[in-house]
Enzyme design. Structure first.
Site, short mmCIF file in Angstrom:
data_model
loop_
_atom_site.label_atom_id
_atom_site.label_comp_id
_atom_site.label_asym_id
_atom_site.label_seq_id
_atom_site.Cartn_x
_atom_site.Cartn_y
_atom_site.Cartn_z
CG HIS A 102 -0.24 -0.31 2.50
ND1 HIS A 102 0.30 -1.54 2.78
CD2 HIS A 102 0.03 0.47 3.56
CE1 HIS A 102 0.86 -1.51 3.97
NE2 HIS A 102 0.70 -0.29 4.46
C1 LIG Z 1 14.41 -2.67 2.35
C2 LIG Z 1 14.09 -4.08 2.83
C3 LIG Z 1 13.60 -4.91 1.67
C4 LIG Z 1 15.47 -4.57 3.31
O1 LIG Z 1 15.46 -5.89 3.64
P1 LIG Z 1 16.85 -6.71 3.77
O2 LIG Z 1 17.39 -7.04 2.43
O3 LIG Z 1 16.56 -7.86 4.67
O4 LIG Z 1 17.88 -5.67 4.38
P2 LIG Z 1 18.24 -5.37 5.92
O5 LIG Z 1 17.01 -5.56 6.76
O6 LIG Z 1 19.49 -6.16 6.23
O7 LIG Z 1 18.58 -3.83 5.87
C5 LIG Z 1 19.76 -3.29 5.33
C6 LIG Z 1 19.97 -1.92 5.95
O8 LIG Z 1 18.92 -1.02 5.52
C7 LIG Z 1 18.20 -0.50 6.65
N1 LIG Z 1 16.78 -0.47 6.26
C8 LIG Z 1 16.00 -1.55 5.96
N2 LIG Z 1 14.79 -1.14 5.57
C9 LIG Z 1 14.78 0.20 5.63
C10 LIG Z 1 13.81 1.19 5.34
N3 LIG Z 1 12.60 0.85 4.88
N4 LIG Z 1 14.14 2.50 5.48
C11 LIG Z 1 15.37 2.85 5.93
N5 LIG Z 1 16.36 1.96 6.21
C12 LIG Z 1 16.06 0.65 6.07
C13 LIG Z 1 18.48 -1.47 7.79
O9 LIG Z 1 18.35 -0.86 9.03
C14 LIG Z 1 19.90 -1.90 7.48
O10 LIG Z 1 20.76 -0.87 7.90
P3 LIG Z 1 22.17 -1.26 8.63
O11 LIG Z 1 22.92 -2.05 7.57
O12 LIG Z 1 22.76 0.06 8.92
O13 LIG Z 1 21.81 -2.06 9.81
C15 LIG Z 1 13.05 -4.13 3.98
O14 LIG Z 1 13.58 -3.56 5.16
C16 LIG Z 1 11.78 -3.34 3.63
O15 LIG Z 1 11.69 -2.12 3.78
N6 LIG Z 1 10.77 -4.11 3.16
C17 LIG Z 1 9.48 -3.57 2.86
C18 LIG Z 1 8.44 -4.49 3.45
C19 LIG Z 1 7.06 -3.84 3.51
O16 LIG Z 1 6.80 -2.80 2.96
N7 LIG Z 1 6.17 -4.50 4.20
C20 LIG Z 1 4.82 -4.03 4.34
C21 LIG Z 1 3.97 -5.17 4.83
S1 LIG Z 1 2.37 -4.62 5.17
#
Ligand SMILES: CC(C)(COP(=O)(O)OP(=O)(O)OC[C@H]1O[C@@H](n2cnc3c(N)ncnc32)[C@H](O)[C@@H]1OP(=O)(O)O)[C@@H](O)C(=O)NCCC(=O)NCCS
Length: 181
Positions: A102
């Site tokens: 969303h």
């Molecule tokens: C971006 C995303 C895909 C990263 O997942 P990942 O590949 O597992 O990466 P990590 O969780 O290891 O994060 C890598 C780095 O980015 C940062 N980070 C992750 N998501 C972030 C976000 N949305 N905004 C800012 N920083 C973020 C983490 O804190 C980490 O920083 P660090 O290396 O300094 O600790 C995930 O965090 C995300 O935002 N997914 C979206 C899910 C969503 O929208 N869900 C809704 C369900 S209703």
């Protein structure tokens, strides 16, 4: 059409652990409704029936909270989880097997009419909730866009970007190498 609905519903079942059965995927997900309306609107848009196609896309918006401009090109198995507040602009192109949540915008930043003003999203991309992807940029295959990111530049394939403006935090080297070799 029936085959298409089943395929899209199976895709929802595969991608959302909260979906319990095919019936739920068909009737309880705004994503499938929005995609079906869009197929109809896009056909009319391609026949230059612009106003009628807009009326259909606005009806889809009222019913699902997802606004896909009839001109947008959408691939197979698009899954928009929760749906509400999604906007996909006229010259956006979305590949196959894309997941978004969303509040996602695939928007323009001005530009002349009849030019490419919106993003291209390649296959297997995940776009987190609230992300804004703006301008005629390309999100490479298999990329991940963090929740609430604002993306203003191309994102390379199999790369994760987060933040405002979005910056690279990860590259999935193995997937990338498989892709380029
Ligand atoms: C971006 C995303 C895909 C990263 O997942 P990942 O590949 O597992 O990466 P990590 O969780 O290891 O994060 C890598 C780095 O980015 C940062 N980070 C992750 N998501 C972030 C976000 N949305 N905004 C800012 N920083 C973020 C983490 O804190 C980490 O920083 P660090 O290396 O300094 O600790 C995930 O965090 C995300 O935002 N997914 C979206 C899910 C969503 O929208 N869900 C809704 C369900 S209703």
């Amino acid at each position: 059409m029936f085959k298409f609905i089943i395929e899209e519903a199976r895709n929802i079942l595969e991608k959302d652990p909260a979906a319990k059965n095919l019936f739920e995927a068909i009737f309880c997900y705004p994503s499938l409704k929005a995609v079906l309306y869009h197929r109809w609107a896009h056909k009319l848009y391609n026949k230059k029936r612009y106003t009628l196609s807009r009326i259909i896309s606005q009806r889809a918006r009222r019913k699902t909270g997802i606004e896909i401009h009839p001109g947008a090109k959408i691939g197979r198995n698009l899954f928009i989880d929760h749906g509400m507040g999604v906007v996909i602009g006229e010259t956006a192109e979305v590949g196959d097997n894309v997941t978004m949540y969303h509040g996602v915008t695939l928007g323009g930043i001005g530009g002349e009419p009849n030019t490419k003003r919106h993003p291209t999203v390649e296959d297997n991309v995940m776009i987190g909730t609230g992300a804004k992807i703006l301008g005629p940029i390309t999100i490479g295959r298999g990329a991940k866009i963090g929740a609430n990111a604002v993306v203003l530049k191309d994102v390379p394939p199999y790369t994760t970007v987060v933040g405002i403006p979005a910056k690279v935090v990860k590259t999935n080297r193995d997937d990338y190498l498989m892709y380029v070799i």
